[in-house]
Design a protein around this motif. Structure first.
Motif, PDB file in Angstrom:
ATOM      1  N   GLY A  63       2.619   0.671  -2.239  1.00  0.00           N
ATOM      2  CA  GLY A  63       3.269  -0.191  -3.225  1.00  0.00           C
ATOM      3  C   GLY A  63       3.812  -1.471  -2.602  1.00  0.00           C
ATOM      4  O   GLY A  63       4.587  -2.190  -3.223  1.00  0.00           O
ATOM      5  N   PRO A 111      -8.425   3.909   8.522  1.00  0.00           N
ATOM      6  CA  PRO A 111      -6.986   3.646   8.707  1.00  0.00           C
ATOM      7  C   PRO A 111      -6.383   2.889   7.541  1.00  0.00           C
ATOM      8  O   PRO A 111      -7.050   2.053   6.924  1.00  0.00           O
ATOM      9  CB  PRO A 111      -6.927   2.780   9.977  1.00  0.00           C
ATOM     10  N   SER A 145      -0.703   5.113  -2.085  1.00  0.00           N
ATOM     11  CA  SER A 145      -0.442   3.670  -2.013  1.00  0.00           C
ATOM     12  C   SER A 145       1.025   3.428  -1.680  1.00  0.00           C
ATOM     13  O   SER A 145       1.911   4.064  -2.255  1.00  0.00           O
ATOM     14  CB  SER A 145      -0.800   3.007  -3.347  1.00  0.00           C
ATOM     15  N   HIS A 205      -9.230  -5.058  -5.756  1.00  0.00           N
ATOM     16  CA  HIS A 205      -9.177  -5.886  -4.537  1.00  0.00           C
ATOM     17  C   HIS A 205     -10.572  -6.184  -3.984  1.00  0.00           C
ATOM     18  O   HIS A 205     -10.701  -6.603  -2.840  1.00  0.00           O
ATOM     19  CB  HIS A 205      -8.304  -5.216  -3.468  1.00  0.00           C
ATOM     20  N   ALA A 226      -7.497   7.955   4.010  1.00  0.00           N
ATOM     21  CA  ALA A 226      -7.018   8.179   5.386  1.00  0.00           C
ATOM     22  C   ALA A 226      -7.666   9.434   5.978  1.00  0.00           C
ATOM     23  O   ALA A 226      -8.072   9.442   7.155  1.00  0.00           O
ATOM     24  CB  ALA A 226      -5.499   8.294   5.393  1.00  0.00           C
ATOM     25  N   ALA A 260      -4.991   2.945   0.033  1.00  0.00           N
ATOM     26  CA  ALA A 260      -5.637   3.281   1.301  1.00  0.00           C
ATOM     27  C   ALA A 260      -5.398   4.731   1.743  1.00  0.00           C
ATOM     28  O   ALA A 260      -6.239   5.319   2.431  1.00  0.00           O
ATOM     29  CB  ALA A 260      -5.154   2.316   2.378  1.00  0.00           C
ATOM     30  N   GLY A 261      -4.261   5.330   1.315  1.00  0.00           N
ATOM     31  CA  GLY A 261      -3.923   6.689   1.747  1.00  0.00           C
ATOM     32  C   GLY A 261      -4.947   7.727   1.313  1.00  0.00           C
ATOM     33  O   GLY A 261      -5.133   8.739   1.994  1.00  0.00           O
ATOM     34  N   ASP A 288       2.633  15.013  -0.027  1.00  0.00           N
ATOM     35  CA  ASP A 288       1.675  15.839   0.715  1.00  0.00           C
ATOM     36  C   ASP A 288       0.425  15.002   0.921  1.00  0.00           C
ATOM     37  O   ASP A 288       0.277  13.933   0.324  1.00  0.00           O
ATOM     38  CB  ASP A 288       1.336  17.080  -0.132  1.00  0.00           C
ATOM     39  N   LYS A 289      -0.505  15.516   1.747  1.00  0.00           N
ATOM     40  CA  LYS A 289      -1.779  14.805   1.936  1.00  0.00           C
ATOM     41  C   LYS A 289      -2.593  14.859   0.655  1.00  0.00           C
ATOM     42  O   LYS A 289      -2.708  15.927   0.031  1.00  0.00           O
ATOM     43  CB  LYS A 289      -2.589  15.484   3.040  1.00  0.00           C
ATOM     44  N   VAL A 337     -11.265  -1.028  -0.754  1.00  0.00           N
ATOM     45  CA  VAL A 337     -12.467  -1.862  -0.699  1.00  0.00           C
ATOM     46  C   VAL A 337     -13.619  -1.090  -0.056  1.00  0.00           C
ATOM     47  O   VAL A 337     -14.701  -1.628   0.136  1.00  0.00           O
ATOM     48  CB  VAL A 337     -12.171  -3.158   0.102  1.00  0.00           C
ATOM     49  N   VAL A 386       1.948  -3.937  -2.029  1.00  0.00           N
ATOM     50  CA  VAL A 386       1.317  -4.952  -2.879  1.00  0.00           C
ATOM     51  C   VAL A 386       1.934  -4.723  -4.268  1.00  0.00           C
ATOM     52  O   VAL A 386       1.851  -3.622  -4.806  1.00  0.00           O
ATOM     53  CB  VAL A 386      -0.219  -4.763  -2.913  1.00  0.00           C
ATOM     54  N   GLU A 414       4.744  10.192   1.838  1.00  0.00           N
ATOM     55  CA  GLU A 414       6.178   9.884   1.915  1.00  0.00           C
ATOM     56  C   GLU A 414       6.574   9.023   0.721  1.00  0.00           C
ATOM     57  O   GLU A 414       5.701   8.572  -0.033  1.00  0.00           O
ATOM     58  CB  GLU A 414       6.467   9.137   3.218  1.00  0.00           C
TER      59      GLU A 414
END
Ligand code: NAD
Length: 245
Positions: free
Chosen positions: A188, A30, A186, A119, A25, A21-22, A227-228, A103, A190, A213
């Motif tokens: 992690g 979100p 991610s 997924h 973002a 998902a990151g 980093d982004k 998704v 999951v 992070e």
């Protein structure tokens, strides 16, 4: 901030990328965990389940409709675009597989082709009676119904559900021959994607992580870039390309 990459990157031909998902973002979608992870005081873990759907399909569909609307407004960002460039390059000289937990459909919209959506897709529905699955970009009613009369559910993998074994075989075959496995955005939380990255490492691939992070992938990774994705991935690819030439 990208550090100089090891010379080994010049030799890499077979690439697998795992996204979470990151990566979306910065497109305004979100993530499940972290800021914006709550909806009407529900946690994603309490809504994305078969039992939540059985109990209240209307509630679950309202949450999905809200998420579909956000995805509809979103555009692929620089990280998605970079993966398109990488796919073009590596498919010419070796292989490239994009394994996404997302998704939202943004990888396809960006232009990637060799994608496995482990997924599922928020744009697809599956009948809970006859099992028919199809793309449904707009819904007339919520919950939607199949022509057989059954209630349709989002065709996504919910917490507690099993992965498609054929899909996993494809992913494992690619990981087995991969020179490098990039993991982007991610947590992690999951566990299967973390196990896949670990398998890749065992088969000899270098594992490289990009995340804001530390994550569950950090202990598996040879390198982590904190980093982004929208800035780190284009920088990483620029450094990589310099080594290739
Ligand atoms: P997650 O929400 O558990 O974790 C997101 C991760 O992205 C975190 O580790 C966070 O530090 C990192 N991150 C946030 N912004 C970032 C950025 N700009 N650059 C780099 N990293 C960033 O997500 P997950 O690990 O993908 O797993 C959760 C599940 O959520 C998946 O099954 C997925 O299907 C679902 N999900 C998908 C979407 C989507 O399709 N866009 C959105 C939310 C959740």
């Amino acid at each position: 901030m990208i550090v100089p990459l090891p010379e080994r990157f010049a030799e890499f031909r077979h690439v697998v990328v795992i996204t979470g998902a990151g990566i979306s973002a910065e497109s305004g979608i979100p993530t499940f965990r972290g800021e914006g992870g709550l909806w009407r005081n529900y946690r994603a873990e309490d809504l994305a389940t078969p039992s939540a759907f059985r109990k209240d399909p209307q509630l679950v569909w309202e949450w999905y409709e809200m998420r579909r609307e956000i995805c509809r407004q979103a555009e692929p960002n620089a990280a998605h675009q970079t993966l398109v460039e990488m796919e073009r390059h590596f498919r010419e000289i070796g292989s490239f597989l994009l394994v996404t937990q997302n998704v939202d459909g943004l990888h396809r919209r960006a232009g990637n082709e060799n994608i496995v959506e482990i997924h599922g897709s928020i744009w697809r529905v599956r009948c809970t009676e006859c099992g028919r699955e199809c793309e449904r970009l707009h819904l007339d009613t919520v919950p939607p119904h199949c022509s057989c009369g059954g209630v349709e559910r989002p065709a996504v993998l919910w917490f507690g559900e099993s992965y498609d074994s054929i899909v996993l075989e494809t992913v494992r075959a690619a990981l087995e021959k991969a020179d490098v496995c990039l993991v982007i955005g991610s947590s992690g939380q999951v566990s299967l994607p973390v196990a896949l990255a670990r398998e890749a490492r065992r088969s000899g691939a270098m594992v490289v992580e990009v995340n804001l992070e530390r994550s569950e992938f950090s202990d598996v990774a040879d390198f982590s870039f904190f980093d982004k994705a929208g800035s780190a991935l284009p920088e990483l690819w620029a450094s990589w390309r310099k080594l290739i030439r």
